[in-house]
Motif scaffolding. Structure first.
Motif, short mmCIF file in Angstrom:
data_model
loop_
_atom_site.label_atom_id
_atom_site.label_comp_id
_atom_site.label_asym_id
_atom_site.label_seq_id
_atom_site.Cartn_x
_atom_site.Cartn_y
_atom_site.Cartn_z
N GLY A 22 5.60 -5.73 -6.73
CA GLY A 22 5.04 -5.93 -8.12
C GLY A 22 6.11 -5.60 -8.99
N HIS A 23 5.55 -5.61 -10.55
CA HIS A 23 6.41 -5.52 -11.73
C HIS A 23 7.20 -4.38 -11.52
N SER A 24 6.56 -3.15 -11.33
CA SER A 24 7.32 -1.73 -11.38
C SER A 24 8.29 -1.95 -10.13
N THR A 40 6.38 -6.55 1.60
CA THR A 40 5.80 -7.21 0.59
C THR A 40 5.23 -8.45 1.06
N ALA A 41 3.78 -8.90 0.57
CA ALA A 41 2.99 -10.08 1.37
C ALA A 41 3.91 -11.12 0.97
N ALA A 42 4.46 -11.51 -0.14
CA ALA A 42 4.97 -12.81 -0.54
C ALA A 42 6.33 -12.47 -0.90
N GLN A 49 7.78 -14.19 -3.17
CA GLN A 49 7.91 -14.44 -4.65
C GLN A 49 6.70 -13.80 -5.19
N THR A 50 7.15 -13.15 -6.61
CA THR A 50 5.92 -12.38 -7.15
C THR A 50 5.86 -12.85 -8.42
N ALA A 51 4.39 -13.15 -9.02
CA ALA A 51 4.46 -13.71 -10.07
C ALA A 51 4.56 -12.90 -11.40
N THR A 104 2.11 -8.11 5.53
CA THR A 104 1.00 -7.37 4.49
C THR A 104 1.05 -5.97 5.15
N VAL A 105 0.75 -5.09 4.44
CA VAL A 105 0.52 -3.65 4.95
C VAL A 105 -0.99 -3.64 5.15
N VAL A 106 -1.52 -3.05 6.18
CA VAL A 106 -2.78 -2.99 6.44
C VAL A 106 -3.37 -1.54 6.68
N ILE A 154 4.17 2.80 -3.80
CA ILE A 154 3.00 1.67 -3.61
C ILE A 154 2.97 0.99 -4.83
N ASP A 155 3.12 -0.29 -4.96
CA ASP A 155 2.97 -1.00 -6.15
C ASP A 155 2.48 -2.46 -5.56
N ILE A 156 1.07 -2.42 -5.26
CA ILE A 156 0.44 -3.61 -4.56
C ILE A 156 -0.32 -4.61 -5.60
N ALA A 203 -8.57 -14.60 -8.55
CA ALA A 203 -7.21 -14.79 -9.27
C ALA A 203 -6.17 -14.10 -8.71
N LYS A 204 -6.36 -13.25 -7.72
CA LYS A 204 -5.26 -12.77 -7.14
C LYS A 204 -5.58 -12.56 -5.38
N PRO A 205 -4.71 -12.87 -4.60
CA PRO A 205 -3.14 -13.10 -4.77
C PRO A 205 -3.13 -14.30 -5.53
N VAL A 252 -9.86 -14.93 -20.18
CA VAL A 252 -9.90 -15.84 -21.28
C VAL A 252 -8.61 -16.50 -21.36
N GLU A 253 -7.49 -15.96 -21.03
CA GLU A 253 -6.30 -16.87 -20.83
C GLU A 253 -6.24 -17.85 -19.87
N LEU A 254 -7.11 -17.60 -18.97
CA LEU A 254 -7.17 -18.61 -17.78
C LEU A 254 -7.87 -19.76 -18.18
N GLY A 259 1.81 0.59 -11.23
CA GLY A 259 1.02 -0.63 -11.50
C GLY A 259 -0.44 -0.55 -11.39
N ASP A 260 -1.17 -1.60 -11.14
CA ASP A 260 -2.87 -1.63 -11.35
C ASP A 260 -3.26 -0.87 -10.27
N ILE A 261 -2.51 -0.51 -9.23
CA ILE A 261 -3.04 0.19 -7.87
C ILE A 261 -3.28 1.76 -8.22
N LYS A 264 -6.04 -1.88 -16.34
CA LYS A 264 -5.00 -2.68 -15.38
C LYS A 264 -4.50 -3.84 -16.09
N ALA A 265 -3.25 -3.40 -16.28
CA ALA A 265 -2.37 -4.75 -17.14
C ALA A 265 -0.95 -4.67 -16.84
N GLY A 266 -0.28 -5.80 -16.63
CA GLY A 266 1.08 -5.98 -16.21
C GLY A 266 2.02 -5.09 -17.32
N VAL A 267 1.74 -5.08 -18.48
CA VAL A 267 2.59 -4.39 -19.30
C VAL A 267 2.61 -2.77 -18.96
C1 LIG Z 1 -4.72 -14.98 -14.61
C2 LIG Z 1 -4.33 -13.53 -15.00
C3 LIG Z 1 -3.62 -13.60 -16.28
C4 LIG Z 1 -3.07 -11.92 -16.44
N1 LIG Z 1 -2.37 -12.11 -17.82
C5 LIG Z 1 -1.72 -11.04 -18.14
C6 LIG Z 1 -1.12 -10.80 -19.36
O1 LIG Z 1 -0.92 -11.71 -20.01
N2 LIG Z 1 -0.47 -9.57 -19.52
C7 LIG Z 1 -0.84 -8.30 -18.81
O2 LIG Z 1 -0.41 -7.16 -19.20
N3 LIG Z 1 -1.33 -8.55 -17.70
C8 LIG Z 1 -2.21 -9.75 -17.23
N4 LIG Z 1 -2.67 -9.66 -16.15
C9 LIG Z 1 -2.93 -8.63 -15.16
C10 LIG Z 1 -1.66 -8.48 -14.55
O3 LIG Z 1 -1.71 -9.62 -13.60
C11 LIG Z 1 -1.62 -7.47 -13.52
O4 LIG Z 1 -1.99 -6.01 -14.22
C12 LIG Z 1 -0.32 -7.13 -13.13
O5 LIG Z 1 0.05 -8.13 -12.16
C13 LIG Z 1 -0.22 -5.75 -12.16
O6 LIG Z 1 1.24 -5.78 -11.64
P1 LIG Z 1 1.35 -4.84 -10.48
O7 LIG Z 1 2.89 -4.51 -10.37
O8 LIG Z 1 0.50 -3.49 -10.50
O9 LIG Z 1 1.21 -5.77 -9.25
P2 LIG Z 1 1.26 -7.32 -8.91
O10 LIG Z 1 2.20 -7.79 -10.01
O11 LIG Z 1 -0.15 -7.80 -8.72
O12 LIG Z 1 2.06 -7.38 -7.66
C14 LIG Z 1 1.65 -6.84 -6.30
C15 LIG Z 1 2.72 -7.22 -5.30
O13 LIG Z 1 2.38 -6.53 -4.06
C16 LIG Z 1 2.22 -7.37 -3.13
N5 LIG Z 1 1.22 -7.12 -2.13
C17 LIG Z 1 -0.17 -6.99 -2.41
N6 LIG Z 1 -0.96 -6.47 -1.31
C18 LIG Z 1 0.07 -6.13 -0.50
C19 LIG Z 1 -0.06 -5.50 0.83
N7 LIG Z 1 -1.11 -5.11 1.27
N8 LIG Z 1 0.91 -5.25 1.59
C20 LIG Z 1 2.30 -5.69 1.00
N9 LIG Z 1 2.35 -6.36 -0.33
C21 LIG Z 1 1.54 -6.43 -1.08
C22 LIG Z 1 1.87 -8.88 -3.53
O14 LIG Z 1 2.13 -9.93 -2.79
C23 LIG Z 1 2.83 -8.78 -5.16
O15 LIG Z 1 3.95 -9.02 -4.94
C24 LIG Z 1 -3.43 -10.90 -15.66
C25 LIG Z 1 -3.93 -11.16 -14.47
C26 LIG Z 1 -4.76 -12.29 -14.30
C27 LIG Z 1 -5.47 -12.42 -12.75
#
Ligand SMILES: Cc1cc2nc3c(=O)[nH]c(=O)nc-3n(C[C@H](O)[C@H](O)[C@H](O)COP(=O)(O)OP(=O)(O)OC[C@H]3O[C@@H](n4cnc5c(N)ncnc54)[C@H](O)[C@@H]3O)c2cc1C
Length: 404
Positions: A18-20, A42-44, A46-48, A85-87, A111-113, A132-134, A169-171, A306-308, A318-321
């Motif tokens: 994830g982002h962090s 990590t499950a993939a 490439q991470t968005a 994928t961690v289970v 953990i940043d999943i 919307a996720k994964p 909304v953005e979607l 992160g979100d988790i 729960k936001a990417g920021v």
């Molecule tokens: C359509 C949409 C638009 C969004 N737009 C915004 C926005 O504009 N601004 C904003 O701040 N937030 C936005 N968000 C929210 C944002 O996507 C999340 O808050 C952010 O991605 C959380 O980041 P993270 O680092 O916690 O995890 P993520 O970015 O979700 O990354 C998690 C990673 O963990 C991996 N993973 C997951 N489960 C496992 C597992 N069991 N084992 C191993 N690896 C695993 C995944 O493959 C991934 O690489 C949006 C969300 C959606 C759905």
């Protein structure tokens, strides 16, 4: 005589790219710790990047532009990479268990999943709606959809999005923009496309200031997106399936029913069961409870971000920021604990400026805050705000580009 310190071999395992963790990996690459073996599971590969994902759906960014390739990043950080994928976790013996049977030992775990939209309580949603996720699965369905519309642009299509937070909304705005581009190109009327947005509460984007909520509602209405506010979806069923299209029925608690061809699910975030099953202290939704240091409340050998993660003293939406901002303090504390130093508390900001893309290469600025009570800066959609957002996002992604 100066002696070389004997490095102690410790295993630091990161779960989730994830982002962090992307930031942690980059910083480990710049400032490695001798004697520490770094592993990313990590499950993939490439991470968005959430900031650019809606822009990719709208067709403004390529797949590569909005994804971090974790392979060269792990390479840079001299980390082992397992795409799996961690289970489950065994926190008594400090082991990570993966779906493919791999077992990885650790001394320290982070953990940043991310999170996935909750669907459990709505019958038919797990079967028929596209979560919307994964993100990889969301995009797979999205590419299929735009290809199908490109092939049969004359066929009317109705899309439902369930969840009216900023993601939903953005979607909605991005999907509409991209599909209008396709219909325009093929000289089909845009009335062929219908978009429905369902939101349980009576207002969109509950974490944002009233002025932003009001403005976004106006924009969606002007664009012809059908808003169903104060509507709780309680059932999803498939009515018919032909060679080219499926028809679903969405039922709400109020009795409202809407037919559509695709359903995208962007509701409240949820966490996987295996975290709770491992004995980790979690909140009611199953998110890992962490202290200000990002260390688990119950297991000192576990960190989360992160979100988790839910910061006990500073809960945030729960936001990417927030996931991005936790990257550096997480890196600092992982290094500090490995070096036997005391941990440093981190306090996330209460308010945050969001630049929300409106699907037309414009963005509006809105202040979100932890409690949705304050926040004043709401600027209407403007090209300059989009350019500013684009600059920030590209600059962020630049940190993760490596020469082949
Ligand atoms: C359509 C949409 C638009 C969004 N737009 C915004 C926005 O504009 N601004 C904003 O701040 N937030 C936005 N968000 C929210 C944002 O996507 C999340 O808050 C952010 O991605 C959380 O980041 P993270 O680092 O916690 O995890 P993520 O970015 O979700 O990354 C998690 C990673 O963990 C991996 N993973 C997951 N489960 C496992 C597992 N069991 N084992 C191993 N690896 C695993 C995944 O493959 C991934 O690489 C949006 C969300 C959606 C759905």
């Amino acid at each position: 005589m100066q002696q070389n310190p004997q490095p102690i071999v410790k295993d630091l395992v990161l779960i989730g790219g994830g982002h962090s963790h992307a930031i942690v990996l980059k910083m480990f690459g710049v400032k490695p710790l001798p004697g520490v073996r770094l592993t990313l599971i990590t499950a993939a590969s490439q991470t968005a990047y959430s900031g650019m994902l809606p822009g990719h759906i709208a067709g403004f960014y390529s797949h590569d532009e909005c994804h971090i390739d974790l392979r060269p990043l792990a390479n840079f950080a001299q980390a082992q990479l397992y795409v799996d994928t961690v289970v489950a976790l065994d926190l008594e013996n400090n082991k990570v268990l993966c779906a493919n049977g791999l077992v990885v030992d650790f001394d320290l775990l982070s953990i940043d999943i991310g999170s996935t939209p909750a669907t459990i309580s709505v019958s038919g949603a797990a079967e028929y709606a596209i979560a919307a996720k994964p993100v990889s699965q969301l995009l797979e369905h999205w590419y299929e959809l735009i290809e199908a519309v490109g092939k049969n642009p004359q066929e009317p299509i109705s899309i439902a999005i369930v969840g009216g937070g900023v993601g939903g909304v953005e979607l909605a705005l991005s999907m509409q923009s991209r599909l209008h581009q396709i219909l325009d190109k093929t000289q089909q009327p845009i009335k062929n496309l219908e978009l429905h947005l369902f939101q349980r509460s009576t207002e969109l984007m509950p974490n944002y200031h009233q002025s932003a909520r009001h403005q976004i509602q106006q924009i969606l209405t002007e664009r012809g997106i059908k808003l169903h506010l104060g509507e709780s979806v309680c059932n999803v069923a498939r009515i018919t399936q032909s060679e080219t299209q499926e028809i679903f029925e969405i039922k709400c608690e109020s009795g409202l029913t809407v037919e559509c061809n695709k359903i995208f699910w962007v509701t409240q975030a949820s966490a996987p069961e295996w975290l709770k099953n491992a004995g980790l202290g979690t909140d009611e939704q199953g998110f890992i409870l962490v202290e200000d240091t990002l260390q688990s409340q119950t297991h000192p050998q576990v960190f989360a971000s992160g979100d988790i993660a839910t910061m006990v003293n500073h809960p945030r939406p729960k936001a990417g920021v927030f996931a991005v901002r936790q990257g550096k303090p997480l890196f600092d504390n992982l290094q500090r604990i490995l070096l036997g130093k005391s941990l440093k508390p981190y306090r996330p900001q209460k308010q945050y400026l969001s630049l929300i893309g409106t699907g037309d290469k414009r963005a509006m600025s809105a202040t979100g805050n932890a409690y949705a009570t304050r926040g004043i800066i709401t600027l209407p959609p403007h090209k300059l705000l989009w350019h500013y957002k684009d600059w920030i996002d590209r600059r962020f992604m630049e940190r993760f580009r490596f020469e082949e």
